[in-house]
Design a protein around this motif. Structure first.
Motif, PDB file in Angstrom:
ATOM      1  N   GLU A   5       1.135  -1.496   0.139  1.00 37.58           N
ATOM      2  CA  GLU A   5      -0.302  -0.104   0.108  1.00 37.58           C
ATOM      3  C   GLU A   5       0.867   1.134  -0.106  1.00 37.58           C
ATOM      4  O   GLU A   5       0.992   1.752  -0.659  1.00 37.58           O
ATOM      5  N   GLN A   6       2.441   0.958   1.000  1.00 31.83           N
ATOM      6  CA  GLN A   6       2.575   2.630   0.376  1.00 31.83           C
ATOM      7  C   GLN A   6       3.368   2.853  -0.809  1.00 31.83           C
ATOM      8  O   GLN A   6       3.549   3.711  -0.874  1.00 31.83           O
ATOM      9  N   THR A   7       3.922   1.597  -1.542  1.00 32.50           N
ATOM     10  CA  THR A   7       4.742   1.717  -2.738  1.00 32.50           C
ATOM     11  C   THR A   7       3.481   2.147  -3.559  1.00 32.50           C
ATOM     12  O   THR A   7       3.685   3.097  -3.996  1.00 32.50           O
ATOM     13  N   ARG A   8       2.406   1.995  -3.160  1.00 34.43           N
ATOM     14  CA  ARG A   8       1.134   2.678  -4.581  1.00 34.43           C
ATOM     15  C   ARG A   8       1.130   3.699  -4.496  1.00 34.43           C
ATOM     16  O   ARG A   8       0.733   4.206  -5.072  1.00 34.43           O
ATOM     17  N   GLU A   9       1.167   4.114  -2.680  1.00 33.38           N
ATOM     18  CA  GLU A   9       0.586   5.631  -2.771  1.00 33.38           C
ATOM     19  C   GLU A   9       2.401   6.377  -2.929  1.00 33.38           C
ATOM     20  O   GLU A   9       1.579   7.607  -3.753  1.00 33.38           O
ATOM     21  N   ARG A  10       3.294   5.774  -2.274  1.00 35.80           N
ATOM     22  CA  ARG A  10       4.405   6.203  -3.432  1.00 35.80           C
ATOM     23  C   ARG A  10       4.117   6.444  -4.765  1.00 35.80           C
ATOM     24  O   ARG A  10       4.119   8.336  -5.472  1.00 35.80           O
ATOM     25  N   ILE A  11       3.526   5.587  -5.845  1.00 33.46           N
ATOM     26  CA  ILE A  11       3.762   5.395  -7.212  1.00 33.46           C
ATOM     27  C   ILE A  11       2.661   6.942  -7.646  1.00 33.46           C
ATOM     28  O   ILE A  11       3.225   8.139  -8.298  1.00 33.46           O
ATOM     29  N   ILE A  12       1.259   6.759  -7.184  1.00 35.37           N
ATOM     30  CA  ILE A  12       0.698   7.706  -6.944  1.00 35.37           C
ATOM     31  C   ILE A  12       0.929   9.550  -6.635  1.00 35.37           C
ATOM     32  O   ILE A  12       0.632  10.511  -7.550  1.00 35.37           O
ATOM     33  N   ILE A  53      -3.035   5.398 -13.766  1.00 39.61           N
ATOM     34  CA  ILE A  53      -2.502   5.764 -12.644  1.00 39.61           C
ATOM     35  C   ILE A  53      -2.843   7.594 -12.823  1.00 39.61           C
ATOM     36  O   ILE A  53      -2.854   7.949 -11.285  1.00 39.61           O
ATOM     37  N   ALA A  54      -3.263   7.825 -13.597  1.00 42.18           N
ATOM     38  CA  ALA A  54      -3.377   9.349 -14.399  1.00 42.18           C
ATOM     39  C   ALA A  54      -4.449   9.800 -13.209  1.00 42.18           C
ATOM     40  O   ALA A  54      -4.752  10.816 -12.549  1.00 42.18           O
ATOM     41  N   LEU A  55      -5.894   9.271 -13.373  1.00 37.40           N
ATOM     42  CA  LEU A  55      -7.055   9.404 -12.648  1.00 37.40           C
ATOM     43  C   LEU A  55      -6.418   9.235 -10.715  1.00 37.40           C
ATOM     44  O   LEU A  55      -7.353  10.424 -10.799  1.00 37.40           O
ATOM     45  N   GLU A  56      -5.527   7.832 -10.944  1.00 35.61           N
ATOM     46  CA  GLU A  56      -5.599   8.309  -9.653  1.00 35.61           C
ATOM     47  C   GLU A  56      -4.368   9.438  -8.618  1.00 35.61           C
ATOM     48  O   GLU A  56      -5.133  10.439  -8.129  1.00 35.61           O
ATOM     49  N   ALA A  57      -3.722  10.167 -10.239  1.00 28.74           N
ATOM     50  CA  ALA A  57      -2.852  11.033  -9.441  1.00 28.74           C
ATOM     51  C   ALA A  57      -3.155  12.066  -9.724  1.00 28.74           C
ATOM     52  O   ALA A  57      -3.331  13.382  -8.494  1.00 28.74           O
TER      53      ALA A  57
END
Length: 201
Positions: A5-12, A53-57
């Protein structure tokens, strides 16, 4: 929060800054890999596509700005000052915007107008949410007696948002804060002169 989850949040978070600075078309998957240090396989473990990724970002970027606006409004008492909080959050937009690259709504609306329907829908929803928030503030000002009872909340909210976004665009383009600051003061004067309830009534 798990490591995944931390990795996902960092990517976002990292992608949000890239997209807001360079645009969706201008930021590649290679840029995301370089920025995060996470290889393609690692990124696709969390996201199905660059679009995802773009939508989450975009949601992340608007969330950061929205939190700043709410924090600023929480310090204000009157409806006028709460409306001006939107401008004040972008007071130093040329060198220190509330999110790197400027206003996510403005940037995404301009870039995605024809090229990315899903992002355009997100930007349109952000615009609608902002207008609704402004209208609630105006309605609060009417109820409290600060604003005229016949004030058109829909029209004033549209005027406020258009003035703010136009000012941000001009200040970013010129590399100077003068447009956001002078238009903020002009909007404050407009509220005082045309929107306030007369003390005679």
């Amino acid at each position: 929060m798990t490591k995944g989850e931390q990795t996902r949040e960092r990517i976002i978070a990292e992608s949000a800054e890239l997209f807001n600075r360079r645009g969706y078309a201008g930021a590649s998957l290679s840029d995301i890999i370089e920025r995060t240090g996470i290889q393609k396989g690692g990124i696709y473990r969390h996201f199905g596509s660059k679009d995802e990724i773009a939508l989450e970002a975009y949601g992340y970027a608007t969330g950061v700005v929205g939190a700043r606006i709410r924090e600023t409004m929480a310090e204000r008492a009157s409806a006028s000052e709460k409306l001006l909080a939107y401008f004040d959050v972008y007071r130093d937009v040329a060198e220190s915007p509330p999110f790197a690259g400027g206003c996510p709504l403005l940037n995404t609306a301009v870039e995605s107008d024809d090229g990315h329907p899903a992002l355009r829908d997100r930007a349109r929803q952000s615009m609608a949410n902002t207008l609704e928030s402004m209208k609630r503030i105006i309605a609060e000002g009417i109820r409290s007696g600060e604003f005229r009872p016949d004030l058109d909340a829909d029209a004033l909210a549209g005027f406020a948002l258009a003035s703010m976004e136009g000012s941000i665009m001009m200040s970013k383009l010129e590399g100077s804060n003068r447009h956001i600051r002078t238009n903020r003061d002009s909007f404050a004067a407009y509220l005082e002169r045309y929107c306030r309830r007369s003390s005679q009534t």
